[in-house]
Motif scaffolding. Structure first.
Motif, PDB file in Angstrom:
ATOM      1  N   THR A   1      52.679  34.774  58.301  1.00 54.94           N
ATOM      2  CA  THR A   1      51.520  33.978  57.647  1.00 54.94           C
ATOM      3  C   THR A   1      50.589  34.589  56.598  1.00 54.94           C
ATOM      4  N   SER A   2      50.339  35.833  56.923  1.00 52.53           N
ATOM      5  CA  SER A   2      49.525  36.797  56.073  1.00 52.53           C
ATOM      6  C   SER A   2      50.172  37.051  54.923  1.00 52.53           C
TER       7      SER A   2
ATOM      8  N   ARG B   1      52.112  32.514  42.346  1.00 47.47           N
ATOM      9  CA  ARG B   1      51.509  31.439  41.681  1.00 47.47           C
ATOM     10  C   ARG B   1      50.918  31.883  40.343  1.00 47.47           C
ATOM     11  N   THR B   2      50.045  33.036  40.634  1.00 53.64           N
ATOM     12  CA  THR B   2      49.458  33.294  39.183  1.00 53.64           C
ATOM     13  C   THR B   2      50.161  34.306  38.457  1.00 53.64           C
TER      14      THR B   2
ATOM     15  N   LEU C   1      46.848  28.826  56.395  1.00 52.38           N
ATOM     16  CA  LEU C   1      46.464  30.211  56.465  1.00 52.38           C
ATOM     17  C   LEU C   1      47.522  30.715  55.539  1.00 52.38           C
ATOM     18  N   GLY C   2      48.713  30.112  55.415  1.00 48.70           N
ATOM     19  CA  GLY C   2      49.747  30.621  54.582  1.00 48.70           C
ATOM     20  C   GLY C   2      49.681  30.330  53.247  1.00 48.70           C
ATOM     21  N   LEU C   3      48.958  29.373  52.761  1.00 50.59           N
ATOM     22  CA  LEU C   3      49.076  29.205  51.310  1.00 50.59           C
ATOM     23  C   LEU C   3      48.316  29.927  50.416  1.00 50.59           C
ATOM     24  N   HIS C   4      47.000  30.229  50.511  1.00 49.63           N
ATOM     25  CA  HIS C   4      46.281  31.420  49.915  1.00 49.63           C
ATOM     26  C   HIS C   4      45.728  32.196  50.696  1.00 49.63           C
ATOM     27  N   PRO C   5      45.629  33.783  50.111  1.00 45.77           N
ATOM     28  CA  PRO C   5      44.827  34.661  50.848  1.00 45.77           C
ATOM     29  C   PRO C   5      43.255  34.153  50.765  1.00 45.77           C
TER      30      PRO C   5
ATOM     31  N   ILE D   1      46.770  34.747  65.310  1.00 47.01           N
ATOM     32  CA  ILE D   1      47.306  33.649  64.326  1.00 47.01           C
ATOM     33  C   ILE D   1      48.638  33.301  65.025  1.00 47.01           C
TER      34      ILE D   1
ATOM     35  N   SER E   1      52.408  34.291  47.945  1.00 44.83           N
ATOM     36  CA  SER E   1      52.207  33.118  47.043  1.00 44.83           C
ATOM     37  C   SER E   1      51.259  32.962  45.893  1.00 44.83           C
ATOM     38  N   ALA E   2      50.329  34.054  46.348  1.00 47.30           N
ATOM     39  CA  ALA E   2      49.167  33.948  45.164  1.00 47.30           C
ATOM     40  C   ALA E   2      49.645  34.920  44.121  1.00 47.30           C
TER      41      ALA E   2
ATOM     42  N   SER F   1      45.169  25.921  39.646  1.00 38.59           N
ATOM     43  CA  SER F   1      45.107  27.398  39.824  1.00 38.59           C
ATOM     44  C   SER F   1      45.578  28.199  38.893  1.00 38.59           C
ATOM     45  N   GLU F   2      44.953  28.526  37.892  1.00 39.18           N
ATOM     46  CA  GLU F   2      45.605  29.190  37.038  1.00 39.18           C
ATOM     47  C   GLU F   2      45.503  30.797  37.176  1.00 39.18           C
ATOM     48  N   GLY F   3      45.318  31.153  38.279  1.00 39.59           N
ATOM     49  CA  GLY F   3      45.127  32.785  38.269  1.00 39.59           C
ATOM     50  C   GLY F   3      43.938  33.032  39.447  1.00 39.59           C
ATOM     51  N   PHE F   4      43.895  34.357  39.475  1.00 37.15           N
ATOM     52  CA  PHE F   4      42.680  34.560  40.569  1.00 37.15           C
ATOM     53  C   PHE F   4      41.552  34.551  39.907  1.00 37.15           C
TER      54      PHE F   4
ATOM     55  N   ALA G   1      52.876  35.476  53.422  1.00 32.29           N
ATOM     56  CA  ALA G   1      53.284  34.265  52.625  1.00 32.29           C
ATOM     57  C   ALA G   1      52.019  34.093  52.044  1.00 32.29           C
ATOM     58  N   ALA G   2      50.777  34.490  52.255  1.00 29.24           N
ATOM     59  CA  ALA G   2      49.493  33.871  51.698  1.00 29.24           C
ATOM     60  C   ALA G   2      49.552  34.964  50.369  1.00 29.24           C
ATOM     61  N   VAL G   3      49.630  36.070  50.489  1.00 30.09           N
ATOM     62  CA  VAL G   3      49.344  37.101  49.368  1.00 30.09           C
ATOM     63  C   VAL G   3      50.596  36.946  48.598  1.00 30.09           C
TER      64      VAL G   3
END
Lengths: 257, 257
Positions: free
Chosen positions: A166-167, A177-178, B119-123, B162, A173-174, B4-7, A169-171
């Motif tokens: 889970t943790s 994505r970016t 939780l797994g989507l974004h940090p 988690i 995906s970020a 979401s075009e970036g951090f 995947a979060a980073v």
DNA sequence: AAAGGGTCTCGCACACTGTTCGAGCCGACT
DNA sequence: AGTCGGCTCGAACAGTGTGCGAGACCCTTT
């Protein structure tokens, strides 16, 4: 029929459909195609209409083979669990076997990150989930676990894989994505961290002392997971040695501190 | 503006809006109301329109205070993390402090199960997530951890909370959704398990020997979680004693088996 | 050969979703 | 008095999951 009016209505407990006509569309085919969409574009990439056109059929045809979108997702989750390999008890040490199992679970979840968001919705009792349980029970029985502690131990292993994934995947995906590199992200976040620094003295101190990330995130995440796994296996091994035999059934010695 | 075009575009890194007019609607108010909807009816209970009417305003007014539904959810997740209490290093033993932290995290996730799927989507790097990190660093630093292993240790604790909460939420949601008791569900699943029994000899044997669930699921889930936590803390404590000081920085001694 | 019945496909329709756009309101500052 | 920025909101768009009923196909029975 309500979407889920009880366990009796669950996919797994319901007898499969009879089949005589011209299939042209099958449950397995649908599930596989759904997984492809999910892997390629994430949860938002899967819609019944898109899935239909991908399979060259009308969207509503799917509803003959699958009651629900929810049910389709349940099937897909179980399919992912089917990718996990758990060694036979005799093949290796118990410890290595457990590591391989957990590694496999983590890898499967990271290969199909959309599963992670679904695990908390329904308990999965599909055939692959059952097979997973069976193999883990075999492994841990051979290691010397029995009764409830056995179940607790396998649950711990799974929890670590799920929580870590889970943790991670979060980073991951970020980053994906970016499209930025680890360093770029760090640079973006830097001013924010500095703004918050006065409130986070201990974290800041740790950050200064540890220095900038020299390794790439893959390696760091791998190490984080592996470190946790080793500690957890140490703990299990220790329990097996010290408390395993004597306090076979009674209360677990928690809250001891 | 893309979703979401970036951090750089993340909620947390963006400066807050100026505010002079007549608010009538605030970000905190929106987030709170969203959480109420989510707690009451789960993820599908929250729609921008429903949230709008709940707040007595138009649905699209929300988009002034919040860029996105996704962003709103990120804010809600951080809010939940704000409910977690982490003791000061001096307050208790390190071990008890870590237990309290993990217990708090698990409890928060079970109080707001919709968080688990997010939780797994974004940090999450909201202020509350940062505060959580800060407190954990303080706690683990005082315990003797430094460098990367410190980070790994806190990650392990969080992973357990988690992962456990995920598994627990699955069965809890099934029980709640069906409205059945533990015994009724067991009865429903029984014939399915018996049908699969030939394929799962080890599991079946374990099931026979362990006998039917005498305790209610709450207690079983609590025990499963607590057992795992103790094993994991044992493992960390052991590492701290044995390897902590000598191999301070180099590679972690994993894959040792 | 005809009729029936189950399996399976699918177009239409409904209620609902997230979000954009532009019009407009209102208080404050010049 | 006039302008400006914060803020609200209705209309509209594209897209969602799914119920319903009409039909197409094939196998079995008469």
């Amino acid at each position: 029929m309500r979407s889920s009016e009880g366990f009796t209505g669950s996919v797994w407990l319901r007898p499969p459909r009879a089949q005589t006509g011209q299939p042209a569309l099958s449950r397995e085919q649908i599930v596989r195609a759904a997984m492809e969409l999910l892997d390629a574009e994430g949860p938002s990439g899967l819609s019944m209409r898109r899935l239909g056109t991908k399979l060259g059929s009308g969207a509503t045809s799917l509803y003959w083979h699958v009651a629900n979108k929810d049910e389709l997702l349940e099937l897909a989750v179980d399919e992912v669990l089917g990718e996990i390999y758990v060694p036979e008890p005799g093949d290796t040490t118990w410890r290595v076997g457990a590591s391989i199992s957990a590694n496999g679970m983590r890898a499967a979840l990271l290969r199909h990150p959309w599963v992670i968001g679904l695990l908390g919705l329904h308990p999965t009792l599909g055939p692959n989930a059952m097979r997973l349980g069976e193999r883990l029970v075999a492994l841990f029985t051979a290691a010397g676990f029995t009764g409830m502690p056995l179940s607790h131990a396998t649950a711990l292993l799974n929890s670590h894989a799920i929580g870590s994934a889970t943790s991670e995947a979060a980073v991951r995906s970020a980053l994906k994505r970016t499209g930025k590199t680890w360093e770029e992200v760090a640079q973006d976040v830097e001013p924010y961290l500095e703004r918050l620094a006065p409130d986070n003295p201990n974290y800041e101190k740790w950050r200064q002392e540890t220095g900038p990330m020299r390794k790439d995130p893959d390696q760091v995440l791998d190490e984080t997971y592996a470190f946790g796994l080793e500690r957890l296996l140490d703990g299990l091994e220790m329990w097996l040695r010290d408390d395993g035999a004597p306090a076979a059934d009674g209360d677990i010695g928690d809250r001891r501190g």
